[in-house]
Design an enzyme around this catalytic site. Structure first.
Site, short mmCIF file in Angstrom:
data_model
loop_
_atom_site.label_atom_id
_atom_site.label_comp_id
_atom_site.label_asym_id
_atom_site.label_seq_id
_atom_site.Cartn_x
_atom_site.Cartn_y
_atom_site.Cartn_z
N ASP A 1 21.17 25.17 1.60
CA ASP A 1 20.87 26.39 0.87
C ASP A 1 21.86 27.47 1.31
O ASP A 1 21.90 27.82 2.50
CB ASP A 1 19.43 26.83 1.21
CG ASP A 1 18.72 27.45 0.04
OD1 ASP A 1 19.38 28.22 -0.68
OD2 ASP A 1 17.53 27.17 -0.15
N ASP B 1 21.44 30.45 -3.53
CA ASP B 1 20.33 31.39 -3.63
C ASP B 1 20.75 32.60 -4.47
O ASP B 1 21.83 33.16 -4.25
CB ASP B 1 19.98 31.84 -2.20
CG ASP B 1 18.68 32.58 -2.10
OD1 ASP B 1 17.63 31.99 -2.37
OD2 ASP B 1 18.71 33.77 -1.73
N GLU C 1 20.54 29.07 -8.33
CA GLU C 1 19.27 29.71 -8.67
C GLU C 1 19.65 30.96 -9.44
O GLU C 1 19.91 32.01 -8.87
CB GLU C 1 18.49 30.08 -7.40
CG GLU C 1 17.13 30.67 -7.75
CD GLU C 1 16.53 31.57 -6.67
OE1 GLU C 1 15.30 31.71 -6.64
OE2 GLU C 1 17.28 32.14 -5.85
N HIS D 1 9.53 26.42 -3.65
CA HIS D 1 8.84 27.19 -2.61
C HIS D 1 8.51 28.62 -3.05
O HIS D 1 7.95 29.38 -2.28
CB HIS D 1 9.73 27.22 -1.35
CG HIS D 1 11.04 27.90 -1.62
ND1 HIS D 1 12.00 27.38 -2.47
CD2 HIS D 1 11.54 29.07 -1.18
CE1 HIS D 1 13.03 28.21 -2.52
NE2 HIS D 1 12.77 29.24 -1.75
N ASP D 2 8.90 28.98 -4.26
CA ASP D 2 8.63 30.35 -4.72
C ASP D 2 7.55 30.41 -5.79
O ASP D 2 7.15 31.50 -6.19
CB ASP D 2 9.91 30.96 -5.34
CG ASP D 2 10.98 31.23 -4.30
OD1 ASP D 2 10.62 31.53 -3.15
OD2 ASP D 2 12.17 31.15 -4.65
#
Ligand code: GLC
Length: 569
Positions: free
Chosen positions: A105, A208, A289, A351-352
């Site tokens: 990430d 990210d 993302e 995870h969000d």
């Protein structure tokens, strides 16, 4: 790692949130050794294991953990709670030995305020690193913030720094200052980070919030939210679950459309620079993302000549209501709204966001819905990303406020519980703390761990885990699923079913998904034809041949193959 350079188009990815995977030290948080111990579970080269091809790791770099790793204090060091660089090298070697690729990430819109770059930057106004971050004077005699920008969690995007008498910009927490991407020195420093990991042998990066890197250089005020309301529902609101629509409305108090702090054209230049580095290491991949309601905007991050990111998540799929038509239309928008070269990447959870099984949970139907979604995810045209625990039907945990750790949950509106519910420890067995730790887990174990765990489901051929394994291994053996064309079938298909074909070199597969609670009959087109059932979400269905319409049980999904020579036209 040697092999095909486009492995990422064919493979199945698995997202691990390292903090919650397996703790081998008893400190209550997962670690790299825990991941190494579970690599065989992920892929031991046989159909007994899950069979994934690559892992995306949420960050395990040095971090004060205000945003649980998404606030990095050293990009080239492993946080000692997870292990060491030697452990990482071992993890990489052990993964590669099993043909599992590793994706890290890359969180470089911002750093932690504890990163040495920021410490230097904030020390004095004339520090050489001052301009590595975004510093501005206050407005007027009362030193009001430089403009009206809000951060993406809650509250202003500017924080006053008493020591040097200026504001700095942060798109998230005030402990996550934004880097100044217009500064060539920042770019060079991040290029070094990328090369550091590529040299070690990693296979790619998830980027990210890649759409936030560059902001308006004139720092103009964002216009009011009403502008956004006019264009927000490119995805018709009736296709979205109520919760998503409410969530959008919750943004209303922010009262602004953040047009000046995202999707800046310069960001594309940065991504082109990244891509040139990735290209020096054949086989490297990347996924963005990138968040936008507009497919054309997300598509732009592939670059006009496929010279930016290899993939971008198509998050719209996570926002569909439980309607066959909502999913069909969402995939249609992806298929038609993106250039043919822009390879799709689908996910149902991360995870969000709330775990899909709970997002679509209806009492008594959760598991059937989870199976149907798994079949959809693993048979669409594009790379599937599975979120850890999805394969055993881990549910969103409803945690007491006292157990919450996520700053979003704690600081947001009182009824918002943040993202912890989707981040609870992996459930390995029905024992204490689900076999995750011998200590106290950092978050409580999620619901129904006595049946939603690996050990129980591994023994049960009818379990969700067994279904995932079969679907993933079938996918590996069927090039039409990996690379074939996608065509939707509507003739002879009821409105509450979704049917599509995947074709390659004369092999035609059909996927038929019944989203309703009733029995349905679906044509698989082009009729009449003879299809063989390869897989069903209903463990009771036997391998069989189907001529004429396919009868589906409530919430059943099937993958079928057209029998050679049996097509009528
Ligand atoms: C991304 C991450 C999220 C994090 C945020 C700030 O959206 O997925 O977990 O909080 O960026 O880094």
């Amino acid at each position: 790692m040697p092999g095909h350079t486009d492995w990422w188009k064919k493979g199945v990815f698995y997202q691990i949130y390292p903090r919650s995977f397996l703790d081998t030290t008893g400190n209550g948080i997962g670690d790299l050794q825990g991941i190494i111990e579970k690599l065989d579970y992920l892929n031991d080269g046989t159909p007994n294991s899950l069979g994934i091809d690559a892992i995306w790791f949420s960050p395990f770099f040095v971090s004060p953990d205000l945003d649980f790793g998404y606030d990095v204090a050293d990009y080239c060091a492993i946080d000692s709670r997870y292990g060491s660089l030697q452990d990482f090298d071992r993890l990489l070697a052990e993964a590669h030995r099993r043909n599992i690729r590793i994706m890290l990430d890359l969180v470089v819109n911002h750093t932690s305020n504890e990163h040495s770059w920021f410490k230097e930057s904030r020390s004095t106004r004339d520090n050489p690193k001052r301009n590595w971050y975004i510093w501005r004077d206050g407005r007027g005699p009362r030193h009001k913030p430089p403009n009206n920008w809000k951060n993406n969690f809650f509250g202003p995007a500017w924080t006053w720094d008493e020591a040097t008498g200026q504001y700095y910009l942060h798109s998230f927490l005030k402990e996550q200052p934004d880097l100044n991407w217009f500064n060539p020195a920042v770019r060079e420093a991040v290029h070094k980070v990328i090369r550091f990991w590529l040299e070690r042998g990693v296979d790619g990066f998830r980027l990210d919030v890649a759409h936030l890197y560059c902001k308006d250089e004139q720092f103009r005020d964002n216009p009011p939210f009403i502008h956004r309301l006019k264009q927000i529902h490119r995805m018709p609101f009736w296709d979205r679950p109520l919760a998503v629509n409410i969530f959008q409305l919750l943004e209303l108090p922010e009262l602004q459309d953040k047009i000046y702090n995202k999707h800046h054209p310069e960001t594309h230049r940065i991504l082109k620079e990244f891509r040139r580095i990735f290209n020096e290491y054949p086989g490297t991949t990347s996924i963005g993302e990138v968040i936008s309601e507009n497919p054309a905007v997300v598509a732009s991050y592939y670059g006009a000549s496929d010279d930016e990111l290899h993939m971008n998540f198509y998050f719209a799929l996570t926002q569909c209501r439980w309607k066959a038509g909502a999913f069909r239309r969402s995939v249609a928008r992806r298929e038609s709204g993106f250039p043919a070269s822009a390879w799709p990447a689908y996910t149902l959870s991360n995870h969000d966001i709330t775990r899909a099984i709970s997002r679509y949970g209806r009492k008594g139907q959760e598991d059937a819905r989870a199976r149907l979604l798994a079949l959809l995810l693993l048979t669409l045209r594009g790379t599937p990303f599975i979120y850890y625990g999805e394969e055993i039907g881990m549910k969103e945990a409803k945690l007491p406020r006292s157990a919450l750790k996520d700053p979003v949950g704690i600081k947001w509106f009182p009824f918002h519980r943040g993202r912890d519910g989707a981040r609870t420890p992996m459930q390995w067995n029905g024992g204490k703390h689900a076999g995750f730790t011998t200590g106290e887990p950092w978050l409580p174990i999620g619901p129904e761990a006595e049946k939603r765990n690996v050990a129980v489901q591994e023994k049960d051929p009818a379990s969700l885990l067994s279904f995932y394994k079969r679907a993933i291994h079938l996918r590996r053996s069927l090039p039409a699923l990996q690379e074939g064309s996608y065509t939707v079938v509507t003739a002879g298909v009821p409105r509450d079913c979704y049917v599509y074909a995947r074709e390659l070199h004369g092999v035609r597969l059909a996927v038929a998904l019944n989203f309703s609670k009733g029995r349905r009959k679906c044509d698989l087109g082009p009729a009449p034809a003879c299809y063989r059932v390869l897989l069903s979400t209903d463990p009771r269905r036997k391998a069989e041949t189907v001529t004429g319409p396919l009868s589906l049980e409530p919430l059943e999904g099937c993958l079928l193959q057209l029998e050679a020579g049996k097509r009528s036209n």
